[in-house]
Design an enzyme around this catalytic site. Structure first.
Site, PDB file in Angstrom:
ATOM      1  N   GLY A 110       0.695  -1.122   0.010  1.00 18.28           N
ATOM      2  CA  GLY A 110      -0.239   0.177   0.009  1.00 18.28           C
ATOM      3  C   GLY A 110       0.855   1.211   0.019  1.00 18.28           C
ATOM      4  O   GLY A 110       2.011   1.272  -0.367  1.00 18.28           O
ATOM      5  N   CYS A 111       0.314   2.383   0.391  1.00 15.33           N
ATOM      6  CA  CYS A 111       0.680   3.615   0.238  1.00 15.33           C
ATOM      7  C   CYS A 111       1.819   3.902   0.960  1.00 15.33           C
ATOM      8  O   CYS A 111       2.811   4.626   0.849  1.00 15.33           O
ATOM      9  CB  CYS A 111      -0.317   4.724   0.470  1.00 15.33           C
ATOM     10  SG  CYS A 111      -1.594   4.735  -0.727  1.00 15.33           S
ATOM     11  N   ALA A 112       2.053   3.348   2.286  1.00 17.38           N
ATOM     12  CA  ALA A 112       3.231   3.557   3.282  1.00 17.38           C
ATOM     13  C   ALA A 112       4.488   2.841   2.710  1.00 17.38           C
ATOM     14  O   ALA A 112       5.585   3.137   3.269  1.00 17.38           O
ATOM     15  CB  ALA A 112       2.741   2.802   4.631  1.00 17.38           C
ATOM     16  N   PHE A 120       0.988   6.459   4.959  1.00 17.77           N
ATOM     17  CA  PHE A 120      -0.066   5.760   5.570  1.00 17.77           C
ATOM     18  C   PHE A 120      -0.587   4.637   4.843  1.00 17.77           C
ATOM     19  O   PHE A 120      -0.630   4.711   3.408  1.00 17.77           O
ATOM     20  CB  PHE A 120      -1.210   6.687   6.249  1.00 17.77           C
ATOM     21  CG  PHE A 120      -0.552   7.883   6.918  1.00 17.77           C
ATOM     22  CD1 PHE A 120      -0.216   7.816   8.095  1.00 17.77           C
ATOM     23  CD2 PHE A 120      -0.820   9.050   6.040  1.00 17.77           C
ATOM     24  CE1 PHE A 120       0.185   9.091   8.751  1.00 17.77           C
ATOM     25  CE2 PHE A 120      -0.337  10.478   6.821  1.00 17.77           C
ATOM     26  CZ  PHE A 120       0.181  10.238   7.978  1.00 17.77           C
TER      27      PHE A 120
END
Length: 385
Positions: A159-161, A356
């Site tokens: 994901g984005c993190a 996050f």
């Protein structure tokens, strides 16, 4: 002045970013979504409102299908939905489009760092929007001329993190094995996973994701390196009672993303304490590299930490001009910040970066922008610049 990054020996030595060929205005994507919702006018009106208020004006995509009408866009069709691309088709498109974009960003980062490809010791590849084997790491080794013995560390489906996670992994490699040079390459083709919307929650994810790649070289700085980001301490933390608020699963027609509208509030409730854990007694830094997972996330961080508009403008500008680029986004923010510091002839400034992802996971890291190497500064017990 207190030095957050005292005695660190790792820094971002160079960065590079790359965007796909096709640019799409946010208003045009909103109309595609609304056209695909002709049988649900209330949801179509809600879509237009969400797309207008999310802080995005433009995005990029690897697929020219989005440049046509709702009748020709297979991802967001207005009529017959039997021709929606399968996950297999989307992965083939990823395998076709991701490598050249990743290669472009990687080349730019090596050039910016004045780094010979053969001297790279570790390669971290990051992506959550596509998978295949042999993967991006093998392609990059062959096309860049990296050593066939380079240590490959794929960081997939996080994901984005994951972009900031990869930077912290690279920092740890350099600190644990002095002399290492780590190439981090993130590539995300988020628009490959757009699907017909059936409920309001799906509109939040569709409203701000775009495609991009970003890369950086991390190692010990020397006299040839300027305008670097010295990497301080950092960590990853799981926020409580938030497991179901961000999910990313493989479906038959692409990957299914769910983003809860509670996310900004959850970050607002926990982030201040976590940043206190990271920064300790040090004063709040001047530079803030916030992953713009959406306008509400940036708003929440700004409100809780009492930041100025100037301190959040890098994150908001990336969101406005390119959208949320998943793992690559934080590198776009850091690169924009670094270039601005250079253009304004700024001196050493402290900063903090955050991103996050599912979990909810928060990646937090302190850093220092330093314009030039100074052995005397190192001898004084500060960063190695």
């Amino acid at each position: 002045m207190t030095q957050l990054n005292s005695n660190t020996g790792a820094a971002i030595l160079g960065m590079g970013t790359a965007l796909p060929l096709y640019s799409i205005a946010q208003a045009d994507v909103a109309e595609l979504i609304a056209s695909s919702l002709q049988d649900n006018p209330d949801l179509a009106r809600f879509a237009r409102r969400i797309f207008k208020s999310c802080g995005v004006e433009n995005r990029y995509t690897c697929d020219d299908s989005y440049l046509g009408t709702a009748e020709t866009c297979r991802y967001l069709p207005s009529g017959d939905r039997t021709d929606i691309p399968t996950t297999e088709e989307r992965m083939k498109k990823y395998q076709q489009e991701a490598p050249p974009l990743a290669l472009e960003a990687a080349k730019r980062s090596l050039q910016d760092a004045n780094q010979a490809p053969a001297e790279i010791t570790h390669l971290i590849t990051v992506s959550c929007t596509g998978q295949y084997l042999p993967g991006l790491d093998v392609m990059l080794i062959n096309e860049l001329g990296l050593s066939p013995r380079v240590n490959r560390l794929p960081l997939m489906f996080q994901g984005c993190a994951a972009g900031l996670k990869a930077i912290q992994m690279a920092r740890d490699v350099v600190l644990g094995a002095p002399g290492s040079k780590v190439l981090v390459v993130c590539v995300e083709l988020c628009t490959l996973h757009f699907q017909p919307v059936k409920e309001r929650e799906a509109l939040f994810a569709a409203s701000f994701f775009g495609d991009a790649s970003a890369a950086c070289v991390i190692g010990e700085p020397g006299v040839k390196h300027k305008h670097c980001l010295s990497l301080g301490k950092g960590y990853s933390v799981l926020l409580p009672d938030s497991t179901e608020d961000m999910t990313w699963e493989v479906g038959n027609t692409g990957f299914d993303l769910y983003l809860s509208p509670r996310i900004p509030k959850l970050l607002g409730a926990h982030l201040e304490a976590e940043l206190g854990q990271l920064l300790g007694d040090s004063p709040l830094p001047e530079l803030w590299a916030i992953h713009p997972g959406g306008r509400g996330i940036v708003d929440s961080v700004q409100e809780v930490m009492k930041l100025s508009d100037e301190q959040t403008r890098y994150s908001r500008e990336i969101l406005r001009t390119a959208g949320n680029l998943s793992s690559a986004t934080i590198l776009f923010v850091l690169e924009s910040m670094r270039r601005d510091m250079e253009a304004r002839n700024e001196q050493t400034k402290e900063g903090v970066a955050m991103a996050f992802g599912p979990g909810l996971t928060a990646e937090l890291m302190s850093f220092t922008y330093v314009p030039a190497y100074s052995p005397s500064y190192q001898e004084a017990g500060h960063a190695v610049f």
